[in-house]
Motif scaffolding. Structure first.
Motif, short mmCIF file in Angstrom:
data_model
loop_
_atom_site.label_atom_id
_atom_site.label_comp_id
_atom_site.label_asym_id
_atom_site.label_seq_id
_atom_site.Cartn_x
_atom_site.Cartn_y
_atom_site.Cartn_z
N MET A 1 -2.89 -19.72 0.54
CA MET A 1 -1.90 -18.97 1.27
C MET A 1 -1.52 -17.75 0.44
SD MET A 1 2.09 -19.65 2.36
CE MET A 1 1.97 -21.34 2.66
N CYS A 2 -1.33 -16.63 1.12
CA CYS A 2 -0.92 -15.39 0.46
C CYS A 2 0.53 -15.10 0.80
CB CYS A 2 -1.76 -14.22 0.94
SG CYS A 2 -3.48 -14.37 0.50
N LEU A 3 1.19 -14.42 -0.11
CA LEU A 3 2.56 -14.01 0.12
C LEU A 3 2.64 -12.50 0.02
CD1 LEU A 3 5.59 -14.62 0.44
CD2 LEU A 3 5.72 -14.71 -2.04
N ALA A 4 3.06 -11.87 1.07
CA ALA A 4 3.28 -10.42 1.07
C ALA A 4 4.70 -10.19 1.54
CB ALA A 4 2.28 -9.73 1.99
N ILE A 5 5.35 -9.20 0.94
CA ILE A 5 6.73 -8.91 1.33
C ILE A 5 6.85 -7.44 1.70
CG2 ILE A 5 7.73 -10.78 -0.03
CD1 ILE A 5 8.44 -8.78 -2.16
N THR A 6 7.89 -7.11 2.45
CA THR A 6 8.10 -5.72 2.85
C THR A 6 9.11 -5.05 1.94
OG1 THR A 6 9.84 -6.34 4.43
CG2 THR A 6 7.59 -6.18 5.28
N GLY A 7 8.90 -3.76 1.78
CA GLY A 7 9.81 -2.94 0.99
C GLY A 7 9.74 -1.51 1.48
N GLU A 8 10.74 -0.73 1.11
CA GLU A 8 10.83 0.67 1.55
C GLU A 8 10.21 1.60 0.51
OE1 GLU A 8 14.06 4.12 2.74
OE2 GLU A 8 14.76 2.11 2.29
N LEU A 9 9.33 2.47 0.97
CA LEU A 9 8.69 3.46 0.10
C LEU A 9 9.69 4.57 -0.20
CD1 LEU A 9 6.15 4.47 -1.32
CD2 LEU A 9 5.45 5.51 0.85
N ILE A 10 10.06 4.71 -1.48
CA ILE A 10 11.10 5.68 -1.85
C ILE A 10 10.58 6.85 -2.67
CG2 ILE A 10 12.99 4.03 -1.62
CD1 ILE A 10 12.98 3.69 -4.63
N ALA A 11 9.34 6.77 -3.18
CA ALA A 11 8.76 7.88 -3.93
C ALA A 11 7.24 7.75 -3.91
CB ALA A 11 9.26 7.90 -5.36
N ILE A 12 6.56 8.90 -3.96
CA ILE A 12 5.10 8.93 -3.99
C ILE A 12 4.66 9.85 -5.12
CG2 ILE A 12 2.99 9.57 -2.75
CD1 ILE A 12 4.49 9.05 -0.13
N GLU A 13 3.63 9.42 -5.84
CA GLU A 13 3.08 10.21 -6.93
C GLU A 13 1.56 10.05 -6.93
OE1 GLU A 13 3.35 10.12 -11.78
OE2 GLU A 13 5.04 9.38 -10.63
N GLU A 14 0.84 11.11 -7.27
CA GLU A 14 -0.61 11.02 -7.42
C GLU A 14 -0.93 10.98 -8.90
OE1 GLU A 14 -2.91 13.82 -5.23
OE2 GLU A 14 -1.80 13.45 -3.39
N ARG A 15 -1.76 10.01 -9.30
CA ARG A 15 -2.10 9.83 -10.71
C ARG A 15 -3.62 9.72 -10.91
NH1 ARG A 15 2.05 5.15 -12.46
NH2 ARG A 15 3.98 6.25 -12.02
N PRO A 16 -4.34 10.79 -10.62
CA PRO A 16 -5.79 10.70 -10.83
C PRO A 16 -6.13 10.67 -12.32
CG PRO A 16 -5.17 12.92 -10.22
CD PRO A 16 -3.93 12.08 -10.11
N PRO A 17 -7.10 9.86 -12.71
CA PRO A 17 -7.50 9.87 -14.11
C PRO A 17 -8.23 11.17 -14.44
CG PRO A 17 -8.88 8.39 -12.83
CD PRO A 17 -7.81 8.89 -11.92
N ALA A 18 -8.28 11.52 -15.70
CA ALA A 18 -8.95 12.74 -16.12
C ALA A 18 -10.41 12.71 -15.65
CB ALA A 18 -8.90 12.87 -17.63
N GLY A 19 -10.82 13.79 -15.01
CA GLY A 19 -12.20 13.91 -14.55
C GLY A 19 -12.48 13.29 -13.20
N ALA A 20 -11.46 12.75 -12.53
CA ALA A 20 -11.68 12.14 -11.21
C ALA A 20 -11.98 13.23 -10.18
CB ALA A 20 -10.45 11.36 -10.77
N PRO A 21 -12.94 12.98 -9.27
CA PRO A 21 -13.25 13.96 -8.23
C PRO A 21 -12.03 14.21 -7.33
CG PRO A 21 -14.91 12.22 -8.30
CD PRO A 21 -13.78 11.81 -9.20
N ALA A 22 -11.85 15.45 -6.92
CA ALA A 22 -10.70 15.81 -6.08
C ALA A 22 -10.74 15.12 -4.73
CB ALA A 22 -10.64 17.32 -5.90
#
Length: 75
Positions: free
Chosen positions: A1-22
Motif C-alpha cells: 500500500m502507498c501513502l500519498a498526501i495533499t499539500g499546497e504548492l507555495i514556491a517553485i524553483e529550478e535547480r538544474p545541475p551544472a551542464g544540464a541541457p536547457a
C-alpha cells in the motif's frame, strides 16, 4: 500500500545541475509544499503544469499529480 498526501504548492524553483541541457529544465523543478503548516521540498518533475496555489498529491518527495477542486461539482 502507498501513502500519498495533499499539500499546497507555495514556491517553485529550478535547480538544474551544472551542464544540464536547457531542454530538460522541467526535470529540475522543485517546489516548496505546505502540509498543514509543515513545509517540505518536493520534485515537480512529474507535474510540469503545477502552479503556485495548486494542491498536489505527494508521495516520498515526488508530486504525482494536481488535485482538482471539486467543491461545488454536482450542486
Amino acid at each position: 500500500m502507498c501513502l500519498a498526501i495533499t499539500g499546497e504548492l507555495i514556491a517553485i524553483e529550478e535547480r538544474p545541475p551544472a551542464g544540464a541541457p536547457a531542454d530538460d529544465a522541467a526535470l529540475w523543478r522543485v517546489g516548496l509544499v505546505s502540509f498543514a503548516g509543515v513545509q517540505r521540498e518536493v520534485s515537480l518533475a512529474c507535474v510540469p503544469a503545477a502552479r503556485l496555489g495548486d494542491q498536489l498529491l505527494v508521495h516520498v518527495g515526488f508530486a504525482l499529480g494536481v488535485v482538482e477542486d471539486t467543491a461545488g461539482v454536482g450542486r
